[in-house]
Design a protein around this motif. Sequence first.
Motif, PDB file in Angstrom:
ATOM      1  N   HIS A 101       0.845  -1.190   0.000  1.00 38.96           N
ATOM      2  CA  HIS A 101       0.000   0.000   0.000  1.00 38.96           C
ATOM      3  C   HIS A 101       0.879   1.239   0.000  1.00 38.96           C
ATOM      4  O   HIS A 101       1.996   1.244   0.528  1.00 38.96           O
ATOM      5  CB  HIS A 101      -0.878  -0.017   1.256  1.00 38.96           C
ATOM      6  CG  HIS A 101      -2.099   0.830   1.178  1.00 38.96           C
ATOM      7  ND1 HIS A 101      -2.073   2.194   1.357  1.00 38.96           N
ATOM      8  CD2 HIS A 101      -3.401   0.504   0.966  1.00 38.96           C
ATOM      9  CE1 HIS A 101      -3.302   2.670   1.266  1.00 38.96           C
ATOM     10  NE2 HIS A 101      -4.128   1.671   1.024  1.00 38.96           N
ATOM     11  N   HIS A 102       0.368   2.299  -0.596  1.00 42.87           N
ATOM     12  CA  HIS A 102       1.068   3.579  -0.489  1.00 42.87           C
ATOM     13  C   HIS A 102       1.049   4.019   0.971  1.00 42.87           C
ATOM     14  O   HIS A 102       0.010   3.942   1.636  1.00 42.87           O
ATOM     15  CB  HIS A 102       0.399   4.632  -1.369  1.00 42.87           C
ATOM     16  CG  HIS A 102       1.252   5.829  -1.609  1.00 42.87           C
ATOM     17  ND1 HIS A 102       1.493   6.792  -0.638  1.00 42.87           N
ATOM     18  CD2 HIS A 102       1.954   6.232  -2.717  1.00 42.87           C
ATOM     19  CE1 HIS A 102       2.285   7.719  -1.137  1.00 42.87           C
ATOM     20  NE2 HIS A 102       2.583   7.409  -2.389  1.00 42.87           N
ATOM     21  N   PRO A 103       2.171   4.471   1.515  1.00 46.32           N
ATOM     22  CA  PRO A 103       2.204   4.817   2.936  1.00 46.32           C
ATOM     23  C   PRO A 103       1.370   6.041   3.305  1.00 46.32           C
ATOM     24  O   PRO A 103       0.924   6.156   4.455  1.00 46.32           O
ATOM     25  CB  PRO A 103       3.689   5.059   3.225  1.00 46.32           C
ATOM     26  CG  PRO A 103       4.289   5.365   1.887  1.00 46.32           C
ATOM     27  CD  PRO A 103       3.493   4.584   0.891  1.00 46.32           C
ATOM     28  N   ASP A 104       1.143   6.945   2.359  1.00 45.28           N
ATOM     29  CA  ASP A 104       0.431   8.185   2.662  1.00 45.28           C
ATOM     30  C   ASP A 104      -0.927   8.302   1.988  1.00 45.28           C
ATOM     31  O   ASP A 104      -1.794   9.029   2.464  1.00 45.28           O
ATOM     32  CB  ASP A 104       1.284   9.392   2.253  1.00 45.28           C
ATOM     33  CG  ASP A 104       2.562   9.503   3.067  1.00 45.28           C
ATOM     34  OD1 ASP A 104       2.490   9.307   4.290  1.00 45.28           O
ATOM     35  OD2 ASP A 104       3.622   9.752   2.470  1.00 45.28           O
ATOM     36  N   GLU A 105      -1.109   7.616   0.889  1.00 44.11           N
ATOM     37  CA  GLU A 105      -2.335   7.754   0.107  1.00 44.11           C
ATOM     38  C   GLU A 105      -3.196   6.498   0.239  1.00 44.11           C
ATOM     39  O   GLU A 105      -2.674   5.394   0.380  1.00 44.11           O
ATOM     40  CB  GLU A 105      -1.984   8.010  -1.360  1.00 44.11           C
ATOM     41  CG  GLU A 105      -1.143   9.260  -1.557  1.00 44.11           C
ATOM     42  CD  GLU A 105      -0.648   9.396  -2.987  1.00 44.11           C
ATOM     43  OE1 GLU A 105      -1.147   8.654  -3.863  1.00 44.11           O
ATOM     44  OE2 GLU A 105       0.254  10.227  -3.221  1.00 44.11           O
ATOM     45  N   ASP A 106      -4.501   6.684   0.137  1.00 49.17           N
ATOM     46  CA  ASP A 106      -5.430   5.575   0.312  1.00 49.17           C
ATOM     47  C   ASP A 106      -5.550   4.784  -0.991  1.00 49.17           C
ATOM     48  O   ASP A 106      -6.575   4.807  -1.669  1.00 49.17           O
ATOM     49  CB  ASP A 106      -6.797   6.103   0.753  1.00 49.17           C
ATOM     50  CG  ASP A 106      -7.741   4.985   1.141  1.00 49.17           C
ATOM     51  OD1 ASP A 106      -7.264   3.847   1.316  1.00 49.17           O
ATOM     52  OD2 ASP A 106      -8.950   5.238   1.271  1.00 49.17           O
ATOM     53  N   ARG A 107      -4.491   4.071  -1.327  1.00 51.23           N
ATOM     54  CA  ARG A 107      -4.502   3.242  -2.519  1.00 51.23           C
ATOM     55  C   ARG A 107      -3.431   2.162  -2.413  1.00 51.23           C
ATOM     56  O   ARG A 107      -2.352   2.375  -1.838  1.00 51.23           O
ATOM     57  CB  ARG A 107      -4.266   4.066  -3.786  1.00 51.23           C
ATOM     58  CG  ARG A 107      -2.931   4.803  -3.840  1.00 51.23           C
ATOM     59  CD  ARG A 107      -2.854   5.709  -5.062  1.00 51.23           C
ATOM     60  NE  ARG A 107      -1.632   6.501  -5.072  1.00 51.23           N
ATOM     61  CZ  ARG A 107      -0.537   6.182  -5.764  1.00 51.23           C
ATOM     62  NH1 ARG A 107      -0.517   5.064  -6.485  1.00 51.23           N
ATOM     63  NH2 ARG A 107       0.527   6.967  -5.744  1.00 51.23           N
TER      64      ARG A 107
END
Length: 680
Positions: A417-423
Amino acid sequence: MVRRSLLTAATAVALLAGVLPAAAAPPDTGTGARLIDRDAKLDGFVDPAWYRANIPFVDLPDAEIEDTYYYRWRTFKEALKYTGPEDGWIVSEFLGPVGYSAPGGGISAAAGHHLYEGRWLRDTRYLDDYLDYWLTGSGSGPKPPTEELNPNTTDWAHQYSFWVADAVVARASVDGRWDRATALLPELVEQWEGWDPQFDPELGLYWQTPVWDAMEYTASSYQSDDPYHGGEGFRPTINAYQYGDAKAIASLLRRTGDLDGAADFESRAAELQSNVESRLRDGDFYKHVMRDGNPAREPIADREQIGFVPWYFGMAPPEADAAWSRLTDPQGFAAPHGPTTVERRSPWYLHEAERGCCHWSGPSWPYATSQTLTALANQLQDRPDQPFVDRQDYYDLLRGYASTQRKDGHPYVAEAHHPDEDRWLYDSPGHSEDYNHSTFTDLVLSGLLGIRPQQDDTVRIAPLAPTGWDHFAVEEVPYRGHDLSASWDRDGTHYGQGAGLRISLDGVEVHRQADLSPVTVPVTGSASEPPRLVDDLVNADGTGFPEATASYAGESDDAWEAIDGQDFHLDVPGTRWTNHGSPNRTDHLQIDSAEPIDVSDVRISFYDDGNGVRTPDSYRLQYRRDDEWVDLPTSPPRPGEPSRVVLDQPVRTDALRVTPLREDGGAVGITALQSWRPAR
């Protein structure tokens, strides 16, 4: 005339559900009443009887964590694959086949996670088979030493780093079957010594290539001439795994009375621990040390998440505890969907992360998050008074991990998962869905709710739940052959059973206290040994017999997938036969065997996608006798529940045929068709 046994609700759980009919669900014993509505928790689940028979149930005030907990049991069930009579059950990493797996589909990279997660299942056959697969079965067999399959090793169980002995002890601490664990000692020692070619006697440390540590494109491998297959080095991971396994082997040897052997492995563990401290700990953090082009044996500058792994095995001394301050550091590993796999302050952070799978240069991997949370729970249990992390940090990280496992508003886990974005960064259709590469239920049970299995005849209850929680409950935990339950009700108003922490065994209260301070409760016994069962219809690789054919098969819905040993109900990837698009009024699925088989217990799991393919209104089950098809008695199937036909007297045949029938003529499908019998 063939007669069918009529099954009560308690015995209607299929043998595939992994329980004896007499033990279809934990018994209502003693004076205690269930606090958790199991049916409500399983609403919408396919085959709810399997979950009722196998999993611990939790009731939590945090819906994100609770929903993810039940979802992750669903993904674990999906990953259970029956490969045939030789290897039995394995736990798969991917739901579909990949070209680099061992025979039958096993991949050792996350096998330690699988064993920690699966130890809480009531049915012990799944992990019995899985351990045998890796230690004596096809998973222990020869592997080509190629660049694609790891050129450094020659068997599948050493394709990737794997903490198997530690996991065996962790599992035996739950089920109490120490005789079975000690019987594995020769293979466990052989597995441990199998890493000898990667041991450097001068340093007293093991080296590993990051990709064969199950981590590609890392901050360490990028500092080599081959970012994918390079970066060989002395790593906290493999050395901590070998330390944990040595300690576990020593513990098992003591149980057999081999004190000299135990002392030998304790000494090896101590030497390894000392060398890790002197060589891999750089100040307050454990780091990767390059093997090649590094005569001074200096660690790399970057802190990677693997530096927390020593706490997973109780290896790190108090002097190293300051490392945990990095976990919550905004320039360290902290992230809304983290932790990150390398610190943000590293120049390699998110390097090429958007260029396709699979980069461990910052993206959040559930594999690593699971290791870190297990390590953090151990730290908080062993040294709760250190100033760097507390129980709120555990909860915050666990909740972030739970909320990360979402897609389009629904529970979902993929690769990274992207650490900062919800994706999700790495989420390939037909490949990454419900990726079984990590733990979650174990983190809830042993961490958040504090069920700490012990090697003696006790269990320790030491919850890490937030101090502000006014209630929680966990019930039907299979522990040493008993049904263990615990509940917390601050003022007694939520569950109506009185205030405080209550602990019960088999429905009988054995301890009560006013607060959530740790407590140790005596528990003796062990799980029962269930009978071995064989499915005569399975064909895991799709070659030869049994052979599946159909009068019509929908696009991408091959008849063989109904006997491939898997049973899950996803649209993509699929493991099913359907007749979607058929011009026929009815269609059948037929299984031919090479030799006649005795049929006495048939299970059929019908596929229902809620759209064009629906549960049939009825079905015909037939066996071939001479050249005629003879009907077996059936009952109308119920949506979401497998159908089962049990015969008083077996019939002998070389073919079975199922014809699902819908009154409106619509499409039907089958995800699993099985014929079970006791092993000979």
